[in-house]
Design a protein around this motif. Sequence first.
Motif, PDB file in Angstrom:
ATOM      1  N   ASP A  39       0.812  -1.218   0.000  1.00 50.39           N
ATOM      2  CA  ASP A  39       0.000   0.000   0.000  1.00 50.39           C
ATOM      3  C   ASP A  39       0.846   1.268   0.000  1.00 50.39           C
ATOM      4  O   ASP A  39       0.337   2.351  -0.227  1.00 50.39           O
ATOM      5  CB  ASP A  39      -1.005   0.005   1.146  1.00 50.39           C
ATOM      6  CG  ASP A  39      -0.393   0.173   2.528  1.00 50.39           C
ATOM      7  OD1 ASP A  39       0.811  -0.114   2.693  1.00 50.39           O
ATOM      8  OD2 ASP A  39      -1.130   0.565   3.446  1.00 50.39           O
ATOM      9  N   HIS A  42       1.169   1.366  -3.937  1.00 52.01           N
ATOM     10  CA  HIS A  42      -0.141   1.462  -4.588  1.00 52.01           C
ATOM     11  C   HIS A  42      -1.086   2.155  -3.617  1.00 52.01           C
ATOM     12  O   HIS A  42      -1.545   1.545  -2.662  1.00 52.01           O
ATOM     13  CB  HIS A  42      -0.708   0.068  -4.894  1.00 52.01           C
ATOM     14  CG  HIS A  42       0.107  -0.730  -5.835  1.00 52.01           C
ATOM     15  ND1 HIS A  42      -0.018  -0.605  -7.196  1.00 52.01           N
ATOM     16  CD2 HIS A  42       1.058  -1.664  -5.628  1.00 52.01           C
ATOM     17  CE1 HIS A  42       0.822  -1.439  -7.772  1.00 52.01           C
ATOM     18  NE2 HIS A  42       1.484  -2.088  -6.852  1.00 52.01           N
ATOM     19  N   LYS A  43      -1.414   3.388  -3.872  1.00 52.45           N
ATOM     20  CA  LYS A  43      -2.315   4.134  -2.982  1.00 52.45           C
ATOM     21  C   LYS A  43      -3.757   3.703  -3.254  1.00 52.45           C
ATOM     22  O   LYS A  43      -4.510   4.393  -3.919  1.00 52.45           O
ATOM     23  CB  LYS A  43      -2.157   5.642  -3.182  1.00 52.45           C
ATOM     24  CG  LYS A  43      -0.782   6.159  -2.820  1.00 52.45           C
ATOM     25  CD  LYS A  43      -0.534   5.985  -1.342  1.00 52.45           C
ATOM     26  CE  LYS A  43       0.827   6.552  -0.988  1.00 52.45           C
ATOM     27  NZ  LYS A  43       1.335   6.089   0.258  1.00 52.45           N
ATOM     28  N   ASP A  44      -4.113   2.538  -2.706  1.00 54.55           N
ATOM     29  CA  ASP A  44      -5.459   2.004  -2.907  1.00 54.55           C
ATOM     30  C   ASP A  44      -6.316   2.169  -1.645  1.00 54.55           C
ATOM     31  O   ASP A  44      -7.197   1.371  -1.363  1.00 54.55           O
ATOM     32  CB  ASP A  44      -5.396   0.525  -3.316  1.00 54.55           C
ATOM     33  CG  ASP A  44      -4.680  -0.324  -2.284  1.00 54.55           C
ATOM     34  OD1 ASP A  44      -4.156   0.218  -1.286  1.00 54.55           O
ATOM     35  OD2 ASP A  44      -4.649  -1.562  -2.468  1.00 54.55           O
ATOM     36  N   HIS A  45      -6.022   3.210  -0.883  1.00 54.39           N
ATOM     37  CA  HIS A  45      -6.745   3.457   0.361  1.00 54.39           C
ATOM     38  C   HIS A  45      -6.858   4.967   0.562  1.00 54.39           C
ATOM     39  O   HIS A  45      -6.124   5.747  -0.033  1.00 54.39           O
ATOM     40  CB  HIS A  45      -6.013   2.812   1.543  1.00 54.39           C
ATOM     41  CG  HIS A  45      -4.585   3.272   1.667  1.00 54.39           C
ATOM     42  ND1 HIS A  45      -4.226   4.416   2.326  1.00 54.39           N
ATOM     43  CD2 HIS A  45      -3.432   2.748   1.180  1.00 54.39           C
ATOM     44  CE1 HIS A  45      -2.912   4.576   2.258  1.00 54.39           C
ATOM     45  NE2 HIS A  45      -2.413   3.577   1.564  1.00 54.39           N
ATOM     46  N   ASP A  46      -7.785   5.363   1.422  1.00 55.19           N
ATOM     47  CA  ASP A  46      -7.991   6.778   1.710  1.00 55.19           C
ATOM     48  C   ASP A  46      -7.422   7.183   3.062  1.00 55.19           C
ATOM     49  O   ASP A  46      -7.505   8.338   3.452  1.00 55.19           O
ATOM     50  CB  ASP A  46      -9.489   7.111   1.688  1.00 55.19           C
ATOM     51  CG  ASP A  46     -10.069   6.971   0.294  1.00 55.19           C
ATOM     52  OD1 ASP A  46      -9.340   7.235  -0.679  1.00 55.19           O
ATOM     53  OD2 ASP A  46     -11.245   6.584   0.192  1.00 55.19           O
ATOM     54  N   GLU A  50      -0.857   3.699   6.729  1.00 53.89           N
ATOM     55  CA  GLU A  50      -0.641   2.624   5.774  1.00 53.89           C
ATOM     56  C   GLU A  50      -0.285   1.353   6.541  1.00 53.89           C
ATOM     57  O   GLU A  50       0.264   1.432   7.635  1.00 53.89           O
ATOM     58  CB  GLU A  50       0.537   2.963   4.833  1.00 53.89           C
ATOM     59  CG  GLU A  50       0.346   4.214   4.027  1.00 53.89           C
ATOM     60  CD  GLU A  50       1.587   4.578   3.203  1.00 53.89           C
ATOM     61  OE1 GLU A  50       2.694   4.061   3.473  1.00 53.89           O
ATOM     62  OE2 GLU A  50       1.433   5.389   2.285  1.00 53.89           O
TER      63      GLU A  50
END
Length: 148
Positions: A39, A42-46, A50
Motif C-alpha cells: 500500500d 499502490h495508494k489504494d486506500h484513503d 498505511e
Amino acid sequence: MKIFLWIVIFLGTFSIMEFMAWFTHKYIMHGFLWSLHKDHHHKDHDSWFERNDAFFIFYAVVSMVLFSAGKNGWWPGWALGFGILAYGIAYFLVHDIFIHQRFKMFRNANNWYAKGVRRAHKIHHKHLEKGDGECFGMLFVPFKYFKK
C-alpha cells in the motif's frame, strides 16, 4: 571511558540501521511481507495510515525493549535504543515528511543532498511490483542520484 563507548555504540547503531533499513526494505518489504508494504507503492486506500507503518512500530518496540534493558542495568541498552530511535526520527523526517509530504514541511529544500535523495526515492517508487525496484536505502543512496 563509558561515555566514549556509549557514543561509539550509539553512532554505530545509527549507521547499522541504514543497512537494516536497506536490507528490510529489499528482502522483507519487497519479499515475504509485501502484503504490508504494497500500500506504500499502490495508494489504494484513503487513510493517512498505511499497513507499511507496521515496520515503524516493529523498530519502535525493539528500541523500547532496549531502553528497558538499559533501565534494568544493562547500560549498552540505552545507547542501542537511542541509536535506533535517532535513526527512526531521521527516517521519519526524510521519508515521511520530506519525500512523501505526510506533513507539509520541508517542501522547498533544494540542496544537492535533498535532490539526490528525492530522485532516488522517486526512481524506487517508479517500480510498482514487489520483484521490481532499485535504490532501497534511505539516507545513503548511490552517487548516481546526486548527478545532474
